[in-house]
Design a protein around this motif. Structure first.
Motif, PDB file in Angstrom:
ATOM      1  N   PRO A   1       0.619  -0.990   1.161  1.00 41.73           N
ATOM      2  CA  PRO A   1      -0.092  -0.292  -0.069  1.00 41.73           C
ATOM      3  C   PRO A   1       0.831   1.056   0.018  1.00 41.73           C
ATOM      4  N   PHE A   2       2.656   1.091   0.707  1.00 44.94           N
ATOM      5  CA  PHE A   2       2.984   2.400   0.879  1.00 44.94           C
ATOM      6  C   PHE A   2       3.550   2.378  -0.846  1.00 44.94           C
ATOM      7  N   VAL A   3       3.922   2.167  -1.840  1.00 43.76           N
ATOM      8  CA  VAL A   3       4.940   1.742  -2.716  1.00 43.76           C
ATOM      9  C   VAL A   3       4.787   2.722  -3.582  1.00 43.76           C
ATOM     10  N   ALA A   4       3.452   3.838  -3.769  1.00 42.02           N
ATOM     11  CA  ALA A   4       2.228   4.749  -4.326  1.00 42.02           C
ATOM     12  C   ALA A   4       4.135   6.006  -4.117  1.00 42.02           C
ATOM     13  N   GLY A   5       3.905   6.469  -3.030  1.00 42.44           N
ATOM     14  CA  GLY A   5       4.487   7.491  -1.884  1.00 42.44           C
ATOM     15  C   GLY A   5       5.851   7.368  -1.779  1.00 42.44           C
ATOM     16  N   HIS A   6       6.326   6.247  -1.751  1.00 36.54           N
ATOM     17  CA  HIS A   6       7.972   6.179  -1.852  1.00 36.54           C
ATOM     18  C   HIS A   6       8.398   5.126  -2.759  1.00 36.54           C
ATOM     19  N   ALA A   7       8.680   5.386  -3.856  1.00 40.76           N
ATOM     20  CA  ALA A   7       9.051   5.429  -5.313  1.00 40.76           C
ATOM     21  C   ALA A   7      10.976   3.720  -5.095  1.00 40.76           C
ATOM     22  N   TRP A   8      11.470   4.474  -3.356  1.00 40.42           N
ATOM     23  CA  TRP A   8      12.493   3.880  -3.483  1.00 40.42           C
ATOM     24  C   TRP A   8      11.964   2.474  -2.572  1.00 40.42           C
ATOM     25  N   LEU A   9      11.004   2.127  -2.746  1.00 38.28           N
ATOM     26  CA  LEU A   9      10.649   0.874  -1.584  1.00 38.28           C
ATOM     27  C   LEU A   9       9.742  -0.002  -2.992  1.00 38.28           C
ATOM     28  N   TRP A  10      10.348   0.434  -3.848  1.00 42.25           N
ATOM     29  CA  TRP A  10       9.711  -0.806  -5.211  1.00 42.25           C
ATOM     30  C   TRP A  10      10.553  -1.368  -4.938  1.00 42.25           C
ATOM     31  N   ALA A  11      12.393  -1.378  -5.457  1.00 36.67           N
ATOM     32  CA  ALA A  11      13.716  -2.293  -5.523  1.00 36.67           C
ATOM     33  C   ALA A  11      13.356  -3.085  -3.720  1.00 36.67           C
ATOM     34  N   VAL A  12      12.806  -2.415  -2.851  1.00 37.31           N
ATOM     35  CA  VAL A  12      12.862  -3.185  -1.577  1.00 37.31           C
ATOM     36  C   VAL A  12      11.656  -4.375  -1.776  1.00 37.31           C
ATOM     37  N   LEU A  13      10.753  -4.008  -2.311  1.00 32.78           N
ATOM     38  CA  LEU A  13       9.687  -4.911  -2.497  1.00 32.78           C
ATOM     39  C   LEU A  13       9.765  -5.937  -3.128  1.00 32.78           C
ATOM     40  N   LEU A  14      10.640  -5.188  -4.350  1.00 28.81           N
ATOM     41  CA  LEU A  14      11.448  -6.662  -5.446  1.00 28.81           C
ATOM     42  C   LEU A  14      11.964  -7.721  -5.034  1.00 28.81           C
ATOM     43  N   ILE A  15      13.013  -7.357  -4.339  1.00 30.31           N
ATOM     44  CA  ILE A  15      14.258  -8.061  -4.024  1.00 30.31           C
ATOM     45  C   ILE A  15      12.957  -8.637  -2.119  1.00 30.31           C
ATOM     46  N   THR A  16      12.356  -8.439  -1.462  1.00 27.77           N
ATOM     47  CA  THR A  16      11.611  -9.352  -0.637  1.00 27.77           C
ATOM     48  C   THR A  16      10.180 -10.171  -1.469  1.00 27.77           C
ATOM     49  N   GLY A  17      10.034  -9.258  -2.447  1.00 27.47           N
ATOM     50  CA  GLY A  17       9.064 -10.677  -3.143  1.00 27.47           C
ATOM     51  C   GLY A  17       9.336 -11.918  -3.622  1.00 27.47           C
ATOM     52  N   LEU A  18      10.869 -11.477  -4.457  1.00 27.73           N
ATOM     53  CA  LEU A  18      11.798 -12.292  -5.070  1.00 27.73           C
ATOM     54  C   LEU A  18      12.141 -13.678  -4.036  1.00 27.73           C
ATOM     55  N   LEU A  19      12.554 -12.533  -3.051  1.00 28.73           N
ATOM     56  CA  LEU A  19      12.974 -14.063  -2.218  1.00 28.73           C
ATOM     57  C   LEU A  19      11.507 -15.000  -1.537  1.00 28.73           C
ATOM     58  N   SER A  20      10.490 -14.427  -1.102  1.00 27.23           N
ATOM     59  CA  SER A  20       8.789 -15.067  -1.032  1.00 27.23           C
ATOM     60  C   SER A  20       9.017 -16.184  -1.882  1.00 27.23           C
ATOM     61  N   ALA A  21       8.782 -15.991  -2.976  1.00 24.90           N
ATOM     62  CA  ALA A  21       8.768 -16.900  -4.493  1.00 24.90           C
ATOM     63  C   ALA A  21       9.607 -17.568  -3.707  1.00 24.90           C
ATOM     64  N   VAL A  22      11.265 -17.453  -3.409  1.00 26.02           N
ATOM     65  CA  VAL A  22      11.556 -18.244  -3.085  1.00 26.02           C
ATOM     66  C   VAL A  22      12.309 -18.903  -1.606  1.00 26.02           C
ATOM     67  N   GLY A  23      11.328 -18.592  -1.031  1.00 31.45           N
ATOM     68  CA  GLY A  23      10.457 -19.524   0.214  1.00 31.45           C
ATOM     69  C   GLY A  23       9.749 -20.115   0.081  1.00 31.45           C
ATOM     70  N   VAL A  24       9.395 -20.233  -0.666  1.00 35.20           N
ATOM     71  CA  VAL A  24       7.574 -20.962  -1.511  1.00 35.20           C
ATOM     72  C   VAL A  24       8.098 -22.082  -2.276  1.00 35.20           C
ATOM     73  N   ASN A  25       9.455 -21.566  -2.862  1.00 34.37           N
ATOM     74  CA  ASN A  25       9.926 -23.083  -4.107  1.00 34.37           C
ATOM     75  C   ASN A  25       9.989 -23.966  -2.788  1.00 34.37           C
ATOM     76  N   ASP A  26      11.267 -23.388  -1.548  1.00 35.56           N
ATOM     77  CA  ASP A  26      11.825 -24.437  -1.109  1.00 35.56           C
ATOM     78  C   ASP A  26      11.020 -24.933   0.038  1.00 35.56           C
ATOM     79  N   LEU A  27       9.807 -24.196   0.003  1.00 38.07           N
ATOM     80  CA  LEU A  27       8.652 -24.785   1.434  1.00 38.07           C
ATOM     81  C   LEU A  27       7.937 -25.967   0.801  1.00 38.07           C
ATOM     82  N   LEU A  28       7.617 -25.956  -0.505  1.00 34.28           N
ATOM     83  CA  LEU A  28       7.198 -27.129  -1.536  1.00 34.28           C
ATOM     84  C   LEU A  28       7.924 -28.149  -2.248  1.00 34.28           C
ATOM     85  N   GLN A  29       9.336 -27.898  -2.229  1.00 34.81           N
ATOM     86  CA  GLN A  29       9.745 -29.379  -2.439  1.00 34.81           C
ATOM     87  C   GLN A  29      10.052 -30.245  -1.849  1.00 34.81           C
TER      88      GLN A  29
END
Length: 195
Positions: free
Chosen positions: A24-52
């Motif tokens: 919800p805070f991405v629109a007001g803070h441009a720098w947050l995109w990069a951080v959310l992209l990293i945490t989002g990719l790490l979250s996807a890796v974590g889900v993959n780790d749990l399912l394998q």
């Protein structure tokens, strides 16, 4: 849920929660995109780790378990560049490899003012030169007796012998020549495998 279970999934949970809470805070803070992209990719890796189901470490420690495989992949480089000394040999020391590289490039491989090698350590061999020649010694004197007083068949063995060599890499003629020389000198010849 035990505390150890929370600790195992803490980083994965942090990545997922930060990604969801930060959207919800991405629109007001441009720098947050990069951080959310990293945490989002790490979250996807974590889900993959749990399912394998191939790697228990990744399943029990989502995201962080991958560090083990990363470090395992770069272990030889870490050992070679950070931990191994210049004189460790597996199969050649770094000093020997550097010498070969220098000679291959027609560079001088000489190093002035001594050596970095401890020449007094066990296993380091050198020849001590003499200004006077040694007195001639009969080669038959280079023998040792094998078997003590209680031995029924003691024998005399030479201290100079020919060690095992590969029959396939030399040839039958070379092995026979070495064997004949050993017979003339009165010492042993271990002919190696295959002969």
């Amino acid at each position: 849920m035990s505390l150890s279970l929370l600790n195992r999934y803490a980083f994965f949970a942090f990545c997922v929660l930060f990604t969801i809470a930060g959207l919800p805070f991405v629109a007001g803070h441009a720098w947050l995109w990069a951080v959310l992209l990293i945490t989002g990719l790490l979250s996807a890796v974590g889900v993959n780790d749990l399912l394998q189901s191939r790697h228990a470490v990744r399943r029990n420690y989502p995201i962080l378990g991958n560090i083990r495989y990363l470090v395992e992949a770069i272990r030889p480089e870490i050992r070679q560049y950070l931990l191994e000394s210049d004189s460790e040999r597996l199969p050649f020391s770094r000093a020997q490899r550097s010498l070969v590289y220098a000679r291959a490039k027609n560079q001088s491989a000489d190093k002035a003012f001594g050596t970095l090698t401890d020449v007094y350590q066990s296993g380091f061999e050198f020849i001590g030169h003499s200004m006077l020649p040694a007195a001639h010694v009969d080669p038959s004197a280079f023998r040792v007796s094998v078997g003590g007083p209680q031995c029924t068949q003691p024998y005399s063995a030479s201290v100079f012998n020919i060690s095992a060599m590969s029959f396939g890499s030399l040839s039958a003629n070379a092995i026979r020549a070495l064997n004949q020389g050993a017979k003339l000198g009165g010492f042993y010849h271990d002919t190696g495998e295959g002969s």
